[in-house]
Scaffold this motif. Structure first.
Motif, PDB file in Angstrom:
ATOM      1  N   ASN A 166      -4.847  10.559   2.515  1.00 25.06           N
ATOM      2  CA  ASN A 166      -5.543  11.628   1.818  1.00 25.06           C
ATOM      3  C   ASN A 166      -5.424  12.906   2.630  1.00 25.06           C
ATOM      4  N   VAL A 167      -4.572  13.802   2.163  1.00 23.89           N
ATOM      5  CA  VAL A 167      -4.430  15.121   2.789  1.00 23.89           C
ATOM      6  C   VAL A 167      -4.745  16.207   1.767  1.00 23.89           C
ATOM      7  N   SER A 168      -5.596  15.883   0.805  1.00 19.22           N
ATOM      8  CA  SER A 168      -5.920  16.813  -0.269  1.00 19.22           C
ATOM      9  C   SER A 168      -6.747  17.988   0.229  1.00 19.22           C
ATOM     10  N   HIS A 169      -6.803  19.036  -0.597  1.00 19.35           N
ATOM     11  CA  HIS A 169      -7.627  20.221  -0.336  1.00 19.35           C
ATOM     12  C   HIS A 169      -7.274  20.868   1.002  1.00 19.35           C
ATOM     13  N   ASN A 170      -5.998  21.127   1.183  1.00 15.07           N
ATOM     14  CA  ASN A 170      -5.492  21.901   2.308  1.00 15.07           C
ATOM     15  C   ASN A 170      -4.531  22.932   1.751  1.00 15.07           C
ATOM     16  N   SER A 171      -3.672  23.459   2.588  1.00 15.37           N
ATOM     17  CA  SER A 171      -2.646  24.393   2.124  1.00 15.37           C
ATOM     18  C   SER A 171      -1.271  23.902   2.557  1.00 15.37           C
ATOM     19  N   LEU A 172      -1.071  22.606   2.472  1.00 16.32           N
ATOM     20  CA  LEU A 172       0.192  21.996   2.863  1.00 16.32           C
ATOM     21  C   LEU A 172       1.219  22.156   1.751  1.00 16.32           C
ATOM     22  N   SER A 173       2.464  22.161   2.128  1.00 11.12           N
ATOM     23  CA  SER A 173       3.511  22.297   1.128  1.00 11.12           C
ATOM     24  C   SER A 173       4.715  21.438   1.496  1.00 11.12           C
ATOM     25  N   LEU A 174       5.514  21.138   0.469  1.00 11.75           N
ATOM     26  CA  LEU A 174       6.855  20.588   0.637  1.00 11.75           C
ATOM     27  C   LEU A 174       7.781  21.689   0.161  1.00 11.75           C
ATOM     28  N   SER A 175       8.717  22.091   0.981  1.00 14.15           N
ATOM     29  CA  SER A 175       9.340  23.396   0.792  1.00 14.15           C
ATOM     30  C   SER A 175      10.147  23.549  -0.480  1.00 14.15           C
ATOM     31  N   THR A 176      10.862  22.495  -0.937  1.00 14.94           N
ATOM     32  CA  THR A 176      11.693  22.643  -2.128  1.00 14.94           C
ATOM     33  C   THR A 176      11.582  21.403  -2.996  1.00 14.94           C
ATOM     34  N   ALA A 177      12.036  21.553  -4.227  1.00 13.96           N
ATOM     35  CA  ALA A 177      12.030  20.415  -5.139  1.00 13.96           C
ATOM     36  C   ALA A 177      12.944  19.304  -4.637  1.00 13.96           C
ATOM     37  N   VAL A 178      14.037  19.682  -3.997  1.00 19.79           N
ATOM     38  CA  VAL A 178      14.961  18.677  -3.472  1.00 19.79           C
ATOM     39  C   VAL A 178      14.267  17.827  -2.416  1.00 19.79           C
ATOM     40  N   GLU A 179      13.529  18.464  -1.541  1.00 19.73           N
ATOM     41  CA  GLU A 179      12.801  17.721  -0.521  1.00 19.73           C
ATOM     42  C   GLU A 179      11.780  16.804  -1.163  1.00 19.73           C
ATOM     43  N   ASP A 216      -4.437  19.392  -4.560  1.00 15.86           N
ATOM     44  CA  ASP A 216      -4.903  20.702  -4.097  1.00 15.86           C
ATOM     45  C   ASP A 216      -4.153  21.164  -2.858  1.00 15.86           C
ATOM     46  N   ASN A 217      -2.840  21.162  -2.955  1.00 17.07           N
ATOM     47  CA  ASN A 217      -1.987  21.714  -1.913  1.00 17.07           C
ATOM     48  C   ASN A 217      -1.005  22.684  -2.554  1.00 17.07           C
ATOM     49  N   LYS A 218       0.142  22.864  -1.964  1.00 17.40           N
ATOM     50  CA  LYS A 218       1.127  23.809  -2.486  1.00 17.40           C
ATOM     51  C   LYS A 218       2.455  23.109  -2.748  1.00 17.40           C
ATOM     52  N   ILE A 219       2.390  21.887  -3.220  1.00 18.80           N
ATOM     53  CA  ILE A 219       3.589  21.111  -3.514  1.00 18.80           C
ATOM     54  C   ILE A 219       4.151  21.579  -4.852  1.00 18.80           C
ATOM     55  N   HIS A 220       5.460  21.819  -4.902  1.00 23.09           N
ATOM     56  CA  HIS A 220       6.055  22.280  -6.150  1.00 23.09           C
ATOM     57  C   HIS A 220       7.364  21.550  -6.399  1.00 23.09           C
ATOM     58  N   GLY A 221       7.855  21.676  -7.619  1.00 24.64           N
ATOM     59  CA  GLY A 221       9.080  21.003  -8.010  1.00 24.64           C
ATOM     60  C   GLY A 221       8.801  19.858  -8.963  1.00 24.64           C
ATOM     61  N   HIS A 222       9.822  19.058  -9.240  1.00 27.88           N
ATOM     62  CA  HIS A 222       9.724  17.946 -10.177  1.00 27.88           C
ATOM     63  C   HIS A 222       9.195  16.704  -9.475  1.00 27.88           C
ATOM     64  N   VAL A 223       8.380  15.936 -10.218  1.00 29.32           N
ATOM     65  CA  VAL A 223       8.043  14.590  -9.752  1.00 29.32           C
ATOM     66  C   VAL A 223       9.247  13.722 -10.081  1.00 29.32           C
ATOM     67  N   PRO A 224       9.844  13.085  -9.097  1.00 30.05           N
ATOM     68  CA  PRO A 224      11.096  12.372  -9.337  1.00 30.05           C
ATOM     69  C   PRO A 224      10.888  11.045 -10.043  1.00 30.05           C
ATOM     70  N   ASN A 225      11.905  10.605 -10.763  1.00 28.53           N
ATOM     71  CA  ASN A 225      11.936   9.247 -11.274  1.00 28.53           C
ATOM     72  C   ASN A 225      12.483   8.354 -10.179  1.00 28.53           C
ATOM     73  N   TRP A 226      11.602   7.849  -9.368  1.00 31.00           N
ATOM     74  CA  TRP A 226      12.040   7.088  -8.212  1.00 31.00           C
ATOM     75  C   TRP A 226      12.757   5.815  -8.621  1.00 31.00           C
ATOM     76  N   ILE A 227      13.697   5.390  -7.812  1.00 30.53           N
ATOM     77  CA  ILE A 227      14.517   4.222  -8.121  1.00 30.53           C
ATOM     78  C   ILE A 227      13.661   2.962  -8.131  1.00 30.53           C
ATOM     79  N   PRO A 228      14.059   1.933  -8.853  1.00 27.24           N
ATOM     80  CA  PRO A 228      13.234   0.717  -8.963  1.00 27.24           C
ATOM     81  C   PRO A 228      12.864   0.092  -7.631  1.00 27.24           C
ATOM     82  N   GLU A 229      13.753   0.207  -6.643  1.00 29.33           N
ATOM     83  CA  GLU A 229      13.427  -0.357  -5.335  1.00 29.33           C
ATOM     84  C   GLU A 229      12.163   0.269  -4.779  1.00 29.33           C
TER      85      GLU A 229
END
Length: 413
Positions: A276-289, A311-324
């Motif tokens: 749980n790292v919610s309610h901060n100002s963390l981000s993942l820099s790009t959708a690729v990441e 409640d952070n600054k994550i942006h981009g697409h939620v990926p369709n993760w592989i079945p594994e």
């Protein structure tokens, strides 16, 4: 009672009521070593001073028995006492020392009338467990507590301790659990962890701590729980935390942490059950990441039950993760991506999370279908998800016969 040779007496949960009279035959047992009177109802009477006559007592348990008033000074004269539990009596007061001799365990938890400064007592050098949680203490924590070199459990939560956290705690090299949560500690967390190599649980949550998270935690290889949530900590999450490979619970929510979170660092935390790292100002820099590295996190999380990145600054697409990856997440029960900047479609992999009980995707820019296979869901929030396909799907879920919905819905009109 004829010989007085009784050495152990357990009357816990014995339906005892009212007070213990001073002339009780209990006090005529000079060889008594272990006495347990817990979970009775002594109707808020005082603890008899005659306990001081039982000079051979090594263990005394008076917990949860509705005693009140001043803890008698005579108990401090029991020089052989190693275990004293007077917890959960709520109305006891402590104005005289009770910690002398060779006491190893002292439990004062849940005695809310022990208000005032932490007692300046003649601490036993043998003390290994000190629990004063919810005891109403206030003021600054004594520096001398760092002299208790045998302490293994120090539990001070839910009091009104103030001031800074004493650096003397670094002297407690045997500590296994350190809980300072729900107090009013201020200032920075001192660099104190180098010597605490036995520490398994660390909880500083719900205080007013500021500054960065100390970087000297990498030696805490036995740590399974770290909770620093609900403070005012700022700066990045130090990379040294991700070397704590035995972590099962990782709580940093509701701070002012910032910077770019590198999800690859989580890959080593294979025992993690709650993140749980919610309610901060963390981000993942790009959708690729987000697509690639978050996938790498989850592929290694066999035990993850709770994932909250809200409640952070994550942006981009939620990926369709592989079945594994999805196969590794079959135990996930709570998933919260709300209040970020996610775009695109709700991923179809969600249908494989058969134990998922709570799903919160609200306040993003997502569209698509909520999988009807999620039969374990009891909470679903899609507030402010304005996609047309999503709205039509939600209407069919609530009004149609696709499945028997028992969910608590939160959605936009």
């Amino acid at each position: 009672m004829v010989t007085g040779d009784v050495v152990g007496l357990d009357l816990s949960c014995g339906l005892l009521q009212d007070n213990i009279p001073s002339n009780s035959s209990l006090f005529l047992l000079p060889h008594l070593r272990n006495l347990n009177l817990s979970f009775n109802d002594f109707n808020y009477s005082r603890i008899p001073s005659e306990f001081g006559l039982l000079s051979n007592l090594t263990r005394l348990d008076l917990s949860s028995s509705s005693f009140s008033g001043q803890v008698p000074f005579e108990i401090s004269r029991l020089s052989k006492l190693v275990y004293l539990d007077i917890s959960e009596n709520h109305s006891l007061r402590l104005e005289t020392p009770v910690v002398e001799g060779e006491l190893q365990v002292l439990n004062l938890r849940g005695n809310s009338q022990l208000a005032g400064s932490f007692p300046k007592v003649n601490w036993s050098n043998a003390l290994s467990v000190l629990d004063v949680s919810s005891a109403g203490f206030s003021g600054e924590l004594l520096y001398s507590i760092g002299n208790l070199k045998s302490l293994r459990y120090l539990l001070l939560s839910s009091n009104n301790f103030s001031g800074s956290i004493s650096s003397s705690l670094s002297n407690l090299k045997q500590l296994i659990e350190l809980d300072l949560s729900r107090n009013n500690f201020i200032g920075q967390i001192p660099n104190m962890f180098t010597n605490l190599t036995h520490l398994s649980s660390l909880d500083f949550s719900h205080n007013q701590l500021v500054g960065p998270i100390p970087s000297d935690v990498s030696g805490l290889q036995n740590l399974t729980t770290i909770n620093l949530s609900y403070n005012r900590l700022h700066g990045p999450i130090p990379s040294s935390i991700f070397k704590l490979v035995n972590l099962t619970q990782f709580e940093l929510s509701s701070n002012n942490l910032s910077g770019t979170l590198d999800p690859y660092m989580f890959a080593k935390l294979k025992s993690l059950k709650r993140l749980n790292v919610s309610h901060n100002s963390l981000s993942l820099s790009t959708a690729v990441e987000f697509d690639t590295s978050l996938e790498e996190i989850l592929r290694n999380q066999n035990n993850l039950r709770w994932l909250d990145l809200s409640d952070n600054k994550i942006h981009g697409h939620v990926p369709n993760w592989i079945p594994e990856t999805v196969g590794k997440l079959i135990s996930l029960k709570i998933l919260n991506f709300s209040r970020n900047n996610l775009t695109g479609f709700i991923p179809s992999f969600l249908k494989n999370l058969m134990e998922l009980e709570s799903l919160d995707l609200s306040w993003n820019e997502l569209d698509g279908k909520i999988p009807t296979e999620l039969t374990s869901l009891t909470y679903l929030s899609v507030l402010e998800l304005t996609g047309k396909e999503l709205k039509n799907g939600i209407f069919k879920m609530i009004c149609g016969d696709v499945m028997l919905w028992k969910q608590h819905f939160l959605c936009s009109a």
